[in-house]
Write an enzyme that holds these catalytic residues in place. Structure first.
Site, PDB file in Angstrom:
ATOM      1  N   LYS A 188       0.859  -1.186   0.000  1.00  7.20           N
ATOM      2  CA  LYS A 188       0.000   0.000   0.000  1.00  7.20           C
ATOM      3  C   LYS A 188       0.891   1.231   0.000  1.00  7.20           C
ATOM      4  O   LYS A 188       1.717   1.417   0.892  1.00  7.20           O
ATOM      5  CB  LYS A 188      -0.896  -0.009   1.234  1.00  7.20           C
ATOM      6  CG  LYS A 188      -1.738   1.246   1.368  1.00  7.20           C
ATOM      7  CD  LYS A 188      -2.717   1.136   2.509  1.00  7.20           C
ATOM      8  CE  LYS A 188      -3.508   2.410   2.678  1.00  7.20           C
ATOM      9  NZ  LYS A 188      -4.501   2.306   3.754  1.00  7.20           N
ATOM     10  N   LYS A 241      -2.339  -1.567  -3.832  1.00  9.64           N
ATOM     11  CA  LYS A 241      -3.190  -0.383  -3.752  1.00  9.64           C
ATOM     12  C   LYS A 241      -2.342   0.876  -3.861  1.00  9.64           C
ATOM     13  O   LYS A 241      -1.312   0.955  -3.194  1.00  9.64           O
ATOM     14  CB  LYS A 241      -3.897  -0.415  -2.396  1.00  9.64           C
ATOM     15  CG  LYS A 241      -4.769   0.776  -2.106  1.00  9.64           C
ATOM     16  CD  LYS A 241      -5.273   0.674  -0.708  1.00  9.64           C
ATOM     17  CE  LYS A 241      -6.040   1.941  -0.409  1.00  9.64           C
ATOM     18  NZ  LYS A 241      -6.370   2.067   0.967  1.00  9.64           N
TER      19      LYS A 241
HETATM   20  C1  PBG Z   1      -7.416   3.164   5.816  1.00  5.95           C
HETATM   21  C2  PBG Z   1      -7.688   3.136   4.354  1.00  5.95           C
HETATM   22  C3  PBG Z   1      -7.514   4.161   3.391  1.00  5.95           C
HETATM   23  C4  PBG Z   1      -8.033   3.647   2.189  1.00  5.95           C
HETATM   24  C5  PBG Z   1      -8.460   2.348   2.449  1.00  5.95           C
HETATM   25  N1  PBG Z   1      -8.220   2.043   3.790  1.00  5.95           N
HETATM   26  C6  PBG Z   1      -7.026   5.550   3.544  1.00  5.95           C
HETATM   27  C7  PBG Z   1      -5.609   5.835   3.783  1.00  5.95           C
HETATM   28  O1  PBG Z   1      -4.756   4.968   3.917  1.00  5.95           O
HETATM   29  O2  PBG Z   1      -5.322   7.031   3.888  1.00  5.95           O
HETATM   30  C8  PBG Z   1      -8.115   4.381   0.883  1.00  5.95           C
HETATM   31  C9  PBG Z   1      -9.175   3.899  -0.056  1.00  5.95           C
HETATM   32  C10 PBG Z   1      -9.519   4.832  -1.158  1.00  5.95           C
HETATM   33  O3  PBG Z   1      -8.875   5.874  -1.389  1.00  5.95           O
HETATM   34  O4  PBG Z   1     -10.488   4.524  -1.866  1.00  5.95           O
HETATM   35  N2  PBG Z   1      -6.091   3.052   6.191  1.00  5.95           N
END
Ligand code: PBG
Length: 316
Positions: A188, A241
């Site tokens: 991520k 992601k």
């Molecule tokens: C929580 C999380 C996030 C997203 C999914 N889980 C936000 C982040 O990490 O700031 C983002 C999903 C999206 O942008 O659609 N940690």
């Protein structure tokens, strides 16, 4: 006959934002067609998408109150446990994935416990505001068991906390939830494409950013290292992601491991396509389906996407 990749409803996972209250379906301005739902409204929407053939949902919670530890996340009466129970009661066949992170539940908006003088776990050798990795693991395990007790089929840790998969696996097994799977947000990135999500989930960090724990977009080898650790810790499904800007990472993960691979087409990817379409610059349906097909072609066995409901209609 010669088409290599065919998108199907069974490939898709629809994210939902769930909030307290009744009869609420509050539009999210930066994500046209997406809403914050109260549990009662969410149930009827989940029934609809189940009929469409969408097999799974992932839940994000907006709690009544936030605190330093994000305690709503491990409260059995918290917003997500309540939503899980309600879905499992009315649509038992729906696979319910619980996003496991603290940023929506903490008053500071970070994904775990923050180093604060005078608070528990304070470490004088670390800067103030630093995310305390290991104490956070304990809370992730505790919250995962609460979500499993509510009926979650899959726990999806999204905080990029080191050791999160092993910690959650241990906690689930000790509580008797050997059959609950872990979908790890394994690679991520610290991405600007999450912008609209932070409005939707009301979870922007109140100071700093998430670069202490999320990955540098410039790094590819590091992604494979992060994924290898999660595989060793017992992840059942690997996720990359965001999706479209990271197809090379997705392809590398798919080729390197024999685990199911997921890709998350994030809020900014969704918002971009909608914004361009609203201006008449892109064809919404064609652009969305092309993006999803490309993500599947690059190696995704499943795609988390806000387009899921529309995409199934368009596939027809
Ligand atoms: C929580 C999380 C996030 C997203 C999914 N889980 C936000 C982040 O990490 O700031 C983002 C999903 C999206 O942008 O659609 N940690």
């Amino acid at each position: 006959m010669v088409q290599e990749v065919v998108l199907t409803p069974a490939d898709l996972i629809l994210p939902f934002f769930v909030r307290p209250g009744v009869n609420i379906r509050a539009p999210i301005s930066s994500m046209p067609g997406q809403f914050q739902w109260s549990v009662d409204q969410l149930i009827s929407e989940v029934e609809t998408i189940a009929h469409q053939g969408i097999p799974a949902v992932i839940l994000f919670g907006i709690p009544v109150a936030k605190d330093a530890l994000g305690s709503d996340n491990y409260d059995p009466a918290g917003i997500v446990p309540r939503a899980i129970r309600a879905i499992k009661q009315s649509v038992p066949e729906m696979v319910v994935i619980s996003d496991m992170c603290f940023c929506e539940y903490t008053d500071h908006g970070h994904c775990g416990i923050i180093n604060t003088p005078g608070r528990s776990h304070f470490n004088p050798h670390l800067p103030e505001g630093y995310l305390l990795n290991d104490p956070t693991l304990e809370l992730l395990g505790r919250a995962s068991v609460v979500h499993a007790q509510a009926g979650a089929d899959i726990i999806a840790p999204s905080g990029m906390i080191d050791g999160m998969v092993a910690g959650i696996r241990l906690a689930l097994d000790e509580a008797g939830f050997h059959h609950v799977s872990i979908m790890s947000y394994a690679a991520k990135y610290a991405s600007a494409f999450y912008g609209p999500f932070r409005e939707a989930a009301e979870s922007p960090p109140s100071f700093g950013d998430r670069r202490q724990y999320q990955m540098d977009p410039a790094n590819r080898r590091e992604a494979l290292k992060e994924v290898a650790i999660d595989v060793a810790e017992g992840a059942d499904i690997l996720m990359v992601k965001p999706a479209l800007p990271y197809l090379d990472i997705l392809s590398a993960v798919r080729r390197t491991y024999n685990l199911p691979t997921a890709a998350y087409q994030v809020s900014g990817e969704y918002a971009m396509i909608h914004a361009a379409a609203a201006n008449g610059w892109l064809d919404l349906q064609r652009t969305a389906l092309e993006s999803l097909t490309a993500i599947k072609r690059a190696g995704a066995d499943m795609i988390l996407t806000y387009f899921a409901k529309d995409a199934v209609e368009w596939m027809r």
